[in-house]
Design a protein around this motif. Structure first.
Motif, PDB file in Angstrom:
ATOM      1  N   GLY A 156      -5.955   4.122  -7.054  1.00 41.19           N
ATOM      2  CA  GLY A 156      -4.681   3.753  -7.675  1.00 41.19           C
ATOM      3  C   GLY A 156      -3.497   4.336  -6.911  1.00 41.19           C
ATOM      4  O   GLY A 156      -3.601   4.643  -5.716  1.00 41.19           O
ATOM      5  N   TRP A 157      -2.390   4.502  -7.618  1.00 45.25           N
ATOM      6  CA  TRP A 157      -1.152   4.967  -7.001  1.00 45.25           C
ATOM      7  C   TRP A 157      -1.000   6.465  -7.118  1.00 45.25           C
ATOM      8  O   TRP A 157      -1.363   7.051  -8.126  1.00 45.25           O
ATOM      9  N   THR A 158      -0.420   7.074  -6.074  1.00 48.39           N
ATOM     10  CA  THR A 158      -0.028   8.479  -6.101  1.00 48.39           C
ATOM     11  C   THR A 158       1.430   8.540  -5.680  1.00 48.39           C
ATOM     12  O   THR A 158       1.834   7.917  -4.692  1.00 48.39           O
ATOM     13  N   ALA A 159       2.249   9.272  -6.425  1.00 46.74           N
ATOM     14  CA  ALA A 159       3.668   9.400  -6.132  1.00 46.74           C
ATOM     15  C   ALA A 159       4.003  10.793  -5.644  1.00 46.74           C
ATOM     16  O   ALA A 159       3.372  11.774  -6.054  1.00 46.74           O
ATOM     17  N   SER A 160       4.968  10.884  -4.761  1.00 50.96           N
ATOM     18  CA  SER A 160       5.439  12.193  -4.289  1.00 50.96           C
ATOM     19  C   SER A 160       6.927  12.098  -4.001  1.00 50.96           C
ATOM     20  O   SER A 160       7.465  11.032  -3.684  1.00 50.96           O
ATOM     21  N   LEU A 161       7.604  13.234  -4.132  1.00 48.45           N
ATOM     22  CA  LEU A 161       9.028  13.330  -3.813  1.00 48.45           C
ATOM     23  C   LEU A 161       9.147  13.974  -2.431  1.00 48.45           C
ATOM     24  O   LEU A 161       8.542  15.011  -2.168  1.00 48.45           O
ATOM     25  N   LEU A 162       9.944  13.371  -1.555  1.00 52.65           N
ATOM     26  CA  LEU A 162      10.069  13.805  -0.185  1.00 52.65           C
ATOM     27  C   LEU A 162      11.527  14.020   0.189  1.00 52.65           C
ATOM     28  O   LEU A 162      12.429  13.451  -0.443  1.00 52.65           O
ATOM     29  N   ALA A 163      11.750  14.792   1.236  1.00 52.63           N
ATOM     30  CA  ALA A 163      13.098  14.966   1.747  1.00 52.63           C
ATOM     31  C   ALA A 163      13.628  13.627   2.238  1.00 52.63           C
ATOM     32  O   ALA A 163      12.858  12.780   2.694  1.00 52.63           O
ATOM     33  N   GLY A 164      14.946  13.465   2.169  1.00 50.28           N
ATOM     34  CA  GLY A 164      15.563  12.216   2.562  1.00 50.28           C
ATOM     35  C   GLY A 164      15.566  11.975   4.019  1.00 50.28           C
ATOM     36  O   GLY A 164      15.680  10.871   4.511  1.00 50.28           O
ATOM     37  N   VAL A 223       0.841  -1.196   0.000  1.00 51.63           N
ATOM     38  CA  VAL A 223       0.000   0.000   0.000  1.00 51.63           C
ATOM     39  C   VAL A 223       0.882   1.254   0.000  1.00 51.63           C
ATOM     40  O   VAL A 223       0.416   2.340  -0.314  1.00 51.63           O
ATOM     41  N   ARG A 224       2.145   1.076   0.377  1.00 48.24           N
ATOM     42  CA  ARG A 224       3.103   2.180   0.312  1.00 48.24           C
ATOM     43  C   ARG A 224       4.488   1.623   0.014  1.00 48.24           C
ATOM     44  O   ARG A 224       4.898   0.630   0.610  1.00 48.24           O
ATOM     45  N   LEU A 225       5.180   2.255  -0.937  1.00 47.98           N
ATOM     46  CA  LEU A 225       6.570   1.918  -1.227  1.00 47.98           C
ATOM     47  C   LEU A 225       7.382   3.206  -1.156  1.00 47.98           C
ATOM     48  O   LEU A 225       7.016   4.205  -1.789  1.00 47.98           O
ATOM     49  N   THR A 226       8.465   3.165  -0.405  1.00 49.15           N
ATOM     50  CA  THR A 226       9.312   4.341  -0.255  1.00 49.15           C
ATOM     51  C   THR A 226      10.721   3.999  -0.725  1.00 49.15           C
ATOM     52  O   THR A 226      11.407   3.169  -0.114  1.00 49.15           O
ATOM     53  N   PHE A 227      11.122   4.618  -1.825  1.00 55.90           N
ATOM     54  CA  PHE A 227      12.446   4.419  -2.407  1.00 55.90           C
ATOM     55  C   PHE A 227      13.337   5.560  -1.918  1.00 55.90           C
ATOM     56  O   PHE A 227      13.096   6.726  -2.263  1.00 55.90           O
ATOM     57  N   TRP A 228      14.360   5.239  -1.124  1.00 54.10           N
ATOM     58  CA  TRP A 228      15.300   6.253  -0.640  1.00 54.10           C
ATOM     59  C   TRP A 228      16.610   6.077  -1.371  1.00 54.10           C
ATOM     60  O   TRP A 228      17.099   4.955  -1.552  1.00 54.10           O
ATOM     61  N   GLU A 229      17.172   7.199  -1.818  1.00 60.53           N
ATOM     62  CA  GLU A 229      18.460   7.149  -2.499  1.00 60.53           C
ATOM     63  C   GLU A 229      19.343   8.271  -1.970  1.00 60.53           C
ATOM     64  O   GLU A 229      18.956   9.437  -1.966  1.00 60.53           O
ATOM     65  N   GLY A 230      20.525   7.887  -1.479  1.00 58.71           N
ATOM     66  CA  GLY A 230      21.492   8.865  -1.015  1.00 58.71           C
ATOM     67  C   GLY A 230      22.352   9.374  -2.161  1.00 58.71           C
ATOM     68  O   GLY A 230      22.437   8.748  -3.218  1.00 58.71           O
ATOM     69  N   ASP A 231      22.972  10.509  -1.950  1.00 60.77           N
ATOM     70  CA  ASP A 231      23.861  11.093  -2.944  1.00 60.77           C
ATOM     71  C   ASP A 231      24.932  11.868  -2.190  1.00 60.77           C
ATOM     72  O   ASP A 231      24.612  12.824  -1.476  1.00 60.77           O
ATOM     73  N   PRO A 232      26.213  11.471  -2.311  1.00 59.08           N
ATOM     74  CA  PRO A 232      27.254  12.155  -1.541  1.00 59.08           C
ATOM     75  C   PRO A 232      27.453  13.613  -1.952  1.00 59.08           C
ATOM     76  O   PRO A 232      28.076  14.383  -1.225  1.00 59.08           O
ATOM     77  N   ASP A 233      26.914  14.011  -3.104  1.00 54.18           N
ATOM     78  CA  ASP A 233      27.108  15.375  -3.594  1.00 54.18           C
ATOM     79  C   ASP A 233      25.939  16.299  -3.292  1.00 54.18           C
ATOM     80  O   ASP A 233      26.018  17.501  -3.562  1.00 54.18           O
ATOM     81  N   THR A 234      24.849  15.747  -2.761  1.00 55.57           N
ATOM     82  CA  THR A 234      23.688  16.578  -2.444  1.00 55.57           C
ATOM     83  C   THR A 234      22.828  15.838  -1.421  1.00 55.57           C
ATOM     84  O   THR A 234      23.205  14.766  -0.949  1.00 55.57           O
ATOM     85  N   ALA A 235      21.682  16.429  -1.075  1.00 55.22           N
ATOM     86  CA  ALA A 235      20.820  15.805  -0.073  1.00 55.22           C
ATOM     87  C   ALA A 235      20.165  14.543  -0.628  1.00 55.22           C
ATOM     88  O   ALA A 235      19.879  14.453  -1.824  1.00 55.22           O
ATOM     89  N   SER A 236      19.935  13.588   0.253  1.00 46.64           N
ATOM     90  CA  SER A 236      19.206  12.382  -0.143  1.00 46.64           C
ATOM     91  C   SER A 236      17.747  12.738  -0.404  1.00 46.64           C
ATOM     92  O   SER A 236      17.261  13.806  -0.031  1.00 46.64           O
ATOM     93  N   ARG A 237      17.046  11.799  -1.061  1.00 49.55           N
ATOM     94  CA  ARG A 237      15.651  12.056  -1.408  1.00 49.55           C
ATOM     95  C   ARG A 237      14.886  10.747  -1.425  1.00 49.55           C
ATOM     96  O   ARG A 237      15.440   9.688  -1.711  1.00 49.55           O
TER      97      ARG A 237
END
Length: 196
Positions: A188-196, A164-178
């Motif tokens: 159906g599905w709703t997607a959003s971009l969130l702070a890391g 019912v919820r999937l959260t994909f976290w990706e780090g980046d050494p050159d900027t903030a994770s997201r």
């Protein structure tokens, strides 16, 4: 693995299937990732343990275990679970409900287990764990010699976690994770971009 990108995973109603498939190995890959399965125990406290991702499809993510285990008792009392998968610089958290998978799926998963894991499904008991080291080794070897091929034990069971919820976290050494988060409701599905 596909990098998370606003163009590839924009906020909106597109589902996460393509992204999920790019992060997880194909079902015929013999190397299976480990997942942390989190449940709520009968005492009300959360519990967690590591399980193997057996396979995944449009329905959800599958794992298999012993029907006598504490995790199965937790799921029977409360099927709401979470799965956490980790890679260097990445994390996937799946929130959903676990239901027993079909007999055909359970048979397929057992057939595709390594010989070690097939034998473990027979001997991974409290009684075996209580044996001393030398007896464990000899009993394991004797069982393997006496059973050149194995069918699933009666206690073998499988579950599919329907997200019912999937959260994909990706780090980046050159900027903030997201995080890119997908939530499913009746529409159906709703997607959003969130702070890391």
């Amino acid at each position: 693995m596909t990098a998370l990108d606003p163009v590839a995973a924009p906020p909106g109603t597109a589902g996460p299937d393509e992204l999920l498939a790019s992060w997880l190995p194909s079902n015929d890959d013999p190397v299976r990732p480990l997942m942390t399965l989190s449940t709520v125990s009968s005492s009300g406290y959360p519990d967690a343990r590591t399980v193997l991702l057996s396979e995944h499809d449009a329905t959800g993510l599958y794992f298999h275990t012993d029907s006598r285990s504490r995790k199965v008792a937790d799921i029977a009392a409360n099927p709401h679970v979470a799965l956490t998968l980790l890679w260097p610089g990445r994390q996937l958290v799946v929130q959903g409900s676990a239901t027993v998978s079909s007999a055909a799926e359970q048979a397929w998963a057992y057939e595709h287990r390594s010989r070690y894991l097939q034998q473990l499904s027979w001997l991974n008991t409290a009684a075996f764990a209580a044996l001393d080291g030398a007896t464990r080794l000899s009993t394991w070897a004797e069982f393997g010699h006496e059973h050149p091929s194995l069918d699933p034990p009666a206690t073998w069971t499988g579950f599919v976690v329907r997200p019912v919820r999937l959260t994909f976290w990706e780090g980046d050494p050159d900027t903030a994770s997201r995080r890119t988060e997908y939530r499913r409701d009746a529409a159906g599905w709703t997607a959003s971009l969130l702070a890391g």
